[in-house]
Write a protein that holds these residues in place. Structure first.
Motif, short mmCIF file in Angstrom:
data_model
loop_
_atom_site.label_atom_id
_atom_site.label_comp_id
_atom_site.label_asym_id
_atom_site.label_seq_id
_atom_site.Cartn_x
_atom_site.Cartn_y
_atom_site.Cartn_z
N ILE A 70 0.86 -1.18 0.00
CA ILE A 70 0.00 0.00 0.00
C ILE A 70 0.89 1.23 0.00
O ILE A 70 1.77 1.36 0.86
CB ILE A 70 -0.94 0.01 1.22
CG1 ILE A 70 -1.88 -1.18 1.16
CG2 ILE A 70 -1.70 1.34 1.30
CD1 ILE A 70 -2.74 -1.37 2.39
N MET A 71 0.68 2.09 -0.98
CA MET A 71 1.42 3.34 -1.05
C MET A 71 0.51 4.43 -0.50
O MET A 71 -0.48 4.79 -1.13
CB MET A 71 1.86 3.64 -2.48
CG MET A 71 2.98 2.70 -2.91
SD MET A 71 3.00 2.30 -4.66
CE MET A 71 1.79 1.02 -4.78
N GLU A 72 0.82 4.89 0.69
CA GLU A 72 -0.04 5.85 1.37
C GLU A 72 -0.07 7.19 0.64
O GLU A 72 0.95 7.64 0.12
CB GLU A 72 0.43 6.04 2.81
CG GLU A 72 0.27 4.78 3.66
CD GLU A 72 0.72 4.99 5.09
OE1 GLU A 72 1.15 6.11 5.45
OE2 GLU A 72 0.67 4.00 5.85
N VAL A 78 1.13 7.26 -9.63
CA VAL A 78 0.09 6.36 -9.14
C VAL A 78 0.71 5.00 -8.93
O VAL A 78 0.64 4.43 -7.85
CB VAL A 78 -1.12 6.30 -10.11
CG1 VAL A 78 -2.11 5.24 -9.67
CG2 VAL A 78 -1.79 7.66 -10.22
N HIS A 79 1.36 4.50 -10.00
CA HIS A 79 2.00 3.19 -9.87
C HIS A 79 2.99 2.94 -11.00
O HIS A 79 2.75 3.31 -12.14
CB HIS A 79 0.93 2.09 -9.89
CG HIS A 79 1.47 0.75 -9.49
ND1 HIS A 79 2.04 0.51 -8.26
CD2 HIS A 79 1.53 -0.41 -10.16
CE1 HIS A 79 2.42 -0.75 -8.20
NE2 HIS A 79 2.13 -1.33 -9.33
N GLU A 80 4.10 2.31 -10.65
CA GLU A 80 5.04 1.78 -11.63
C GLU A 80 5.31 0.35 -11.19
O GLU A 80 6.06 0.09 -10.25
CB GLU A 80 6.33 2.60 -11.68
CG GLU A 80 7.23 2.16 -12.80
CD GLU A 80 8.37 3.13 -13.07
OE1 GLU A 80 9.44 2.66 -13.49
OE2 GLU A 80 8.19 4.34 -12.88
#
Length: 135
Positions: free
Chosen positions: A3-5, A28-30
């Motif tokens: 989880i990336m807060e 957001v996401h890699e």
């Protein structure tokens, strides 16, 4: 699972090599390999836009707020609004950004091939940007 807060990754000003005007990017996401997904929340100030570019595996844009433009090389720009989703096929040269008087925020999703998710080209001229939108 990871989880990336919220707030744990800083907002970055986009590179002037690839954008005209002020643009802010929030990661957001890699995804780590073997996954290839890369996603960014991109906020364009009025008149800001990408340079011409393409993606080896295509790109999906989902407009979150504001009014924007997207354009394939050789065509007139097209308006995009909140809730619109745009699919750009692999290798298709295009640009996207905010309308002249309105900011725009979109989610940009693309996959990386051999670590490359975009092939950047020249900046979009004012003449190309100011062409009347289609439709």
């Amino acid at each position: 699972m990871k989880i990336m807060e919220a707030g744990s990754r800083p907002t970055k000003k986009a590179s002037a090599d690839w954008f005209t005007g002020t643009v802010w990017q929030d990661p957001v996401h890699e995804a780590p390999e073997p996954a290839r997904l890369r996603a960014l929340r991109v906020a364009f100030e009025p008149g800001a836009r990408t340079a011409w570019h393409s993606h080896p595996l295509g790109q999906t844009l989902h407009v979150l707020s504001g009014l924007g433009l997207v354009c394939t090389r050789g065509d007139a720009p097209r308006r995009i609004r909140p809730g619109d989703t745009v699919w750009i096929p692999p290798g298709e040269e295009h640009w996207h950004g905010a309308a002249p008087g309105t900011a725009m925020v979109h989610l940009a999703m693309q996959e990386a091939m051999d670590g490359v998710s975009a092939d950047w080209l020249e900046h979009v001229s004012d003449e190309d940007y100011q062409r009347p939108p289609a439709g």
